[in-house]
Write an enzyme that holds these catalytic residues in place. Sequence first.
Site, PDB file in Angstrom:
ATOM      1  N   GLU A   7     -14.873   3.505 -10.746  1.00 28.16           N
ATOM      2  CA  GLU A   7     -13.840   2.465 -10.636  1.00 28.16           C
ATOM      3  C   GLU A   7     -14.380   1.135 -11.158  1.00 28.16           C
ATOM      4  OE1 GLU A   7     -12.934   1.511  -6.547  1.00 28.16           O
ATOM      5  OE2 GLU A   7     -10.996   0.606  -7.044  1.00 28.16           O
ATOM      6  N   LYS A  23      -3.670   2.174  -9.356  1.00 29.94           N
ATOM      7  CA  LYS A  23      -4.026   2.461  -7.960  1.00 29.94           C
ATOM      8  C   LYS A  23      -2.864   2.142  -7.022  1.00 29.94           C
ATOM      9  CE  LYS A  23      -7.997   1.403  -4.899  1.00 29.94           C
ATOM     10  NZ  LYS A  23      -9.346   0.750  -4.923  1.00 29.94           N
ATOM     11  N   CYS A  48     -10.461   5.477  -5.576  1.00 36.42           N
ATOM     12  CA  CYS A  48     -11.173   5.006  -4.379  1.00 36.42           C
ATOM     13  C   CYS A  48     -10.349   5.051  -3.085  1.00 36.42           C
ATOM     14  CB  CYS A  48     -11.724   3.605  -4.631  1.00 36.42           C
ATOM     15  SG  CYS A  48     -13.110   3.217  -3.512  1.00 36.42           S
TER      16      CYS A  48
END
Lengths: 285, 285
Positions: free
Chosen positions: B44, B119, B156
């Site tokens: 990331e 995300k 994540c």
Amino acid sequence: MEQALAVGIAQYRMRGNVAENVEVAKALISEACSLGAEIVCLPELFAYYYFPQKREIPRSKLQEFARYFTSIVEELREVCISHEVSLVAGSLVENHENSYYNTSVLIDENGNVVGKYRKTHIPSDECYHEDSCFDAGSHDFRPFMLRGVEVGVLICFDQWFPEPVRAYALNGAKLVFYPTAIGWVSGIAQTEGNWKEAWEVIQRGHAIANSVPIVTVNRIGVEDRITFWGSSFIVDQFGSVIARMGIEEEGVVVRRVDLRLGEKIREGWGFFRGRRPELYSRVTT
Amino acid sequence: MEQALAVGIAQYRMRGNVAENVEVAKALISEACSLGAEIVCLPELFAYYYFPQKREIPRSKLQEFARYFTSIVEELREVCISHEVSLVAGSLVENHENSYYNTSVLIDENGNVVGKYRKTHIPSDECYHEDSCFDAGSHDFRPFMLRGVEVGVLICFDQWFPEPVRAYALNGAKLVFYPTAIGWVSGIAQTEGNWKEAWEVIQRGHAIANSVPIVTVNRIGVEDRITFWGSSFIVDQFGSVIARMGIEEEGVVVRRVDLRLGEKIREGWGFFRGRRPELYSRVTT
């Protein structure tokens, strides 16, 4: 709400007849209480051999098992009253409107039946032919109240699905129980990996995702082709195993479970507030 | 569909400036390819220090980072073409209609950008103040095609939620990637348990529940208060860790992932056919 709860797990080998199994269950509940248990969990189908191992179970056999339902619940209610203990009564064969269910009965420390959970995910697999004898229950995964604590109850195969435990947790469950009957099957190679490890890992995952402790109670012993692997466990809200019984261990373990940790983790990590339910529609279709 | 895929993971310590980080990324992609990788995943925010560690990131700083987006993607496209490799390009700061996103770009072995994932779950936590700089993406969790394989990409914090990976798998993903930036935060005691273990366990749980291999790529190194813990890993469809890098290891690992195992497990165990989506409405409300 209670800040902590002394949870007892009773793991044993099934005997040849229902009465004997119920006697063992009662003795283990009593033993757990002598160790301070406030709530005890029994294994799935705790009164019988794991009969769904056979594909064809005669209807008459299910009828026979189901006839014990009321009297076993009655006996357990008395145990709960005399020991002032709450009980997640593993599961029993329940007959309801011509269907048979794999049903867990929840009894409080005053002997009141506070609810029932009929297994919603029914396995259909070699030596786990529950689809040939049980109907699938429907449930909204609203927790039951035992000892002032919101408790979720699921049964065995349910543990491989993230949704039911998620729904219970979103509905406020502070503790989730899984009465279970699982083991190695002779004649099937574990080519996909280590079943027993996967079984524990996925449930530790549920505990972490939902910030709930998970209590899983299995049986032991060899029954025909299945060697049940015991290994009943309690994991805390961050997936740490805080109790684990042996593969062949018969008896009880009582462990005090801190119920406050879940709120702290869920808040601190944002596991609920960070959700995006508007994006999850695929999960329900 | 491909029967197996050689997956490369590139784990490294971030340097002081964007150009240098991109150079390291390119060198590691190249190294992975020399080891036979067909698809490579970067961490990331692989071009920057983990700047969301600070609560207040000036808008001008985000603008500056976002300006690199196009040129970095261009450089990576060239790398993909020259090495004939597919890439899950960790994530970059992307500016779109006055919003900033934490965005992963997927590039195939012909240098085509096949898709982007913004995300969807944004952390808001001490030293992980992504809510102060990023908007949350919306995504339907439909997999991308890379090397003829349906690939899911999450980033994540997404990994702590069972739903996005579930949705990808239900939509046909055969492999799920999680570019990641996570570590220990100095000054915060891990009173809830072992973060790093929980992080791996929950993802192994996702792999099992969904019968998909999971590839998670983290950074290493100390940046202000965070010590990133590396430990990038690949788990197979039954949750077995088949590759794991060290806490301080910089470099690549390439591992051949069998894509057929998922179907076998899912079918054999009934993990999808046994679902009861009509009971899961609580999950989307």
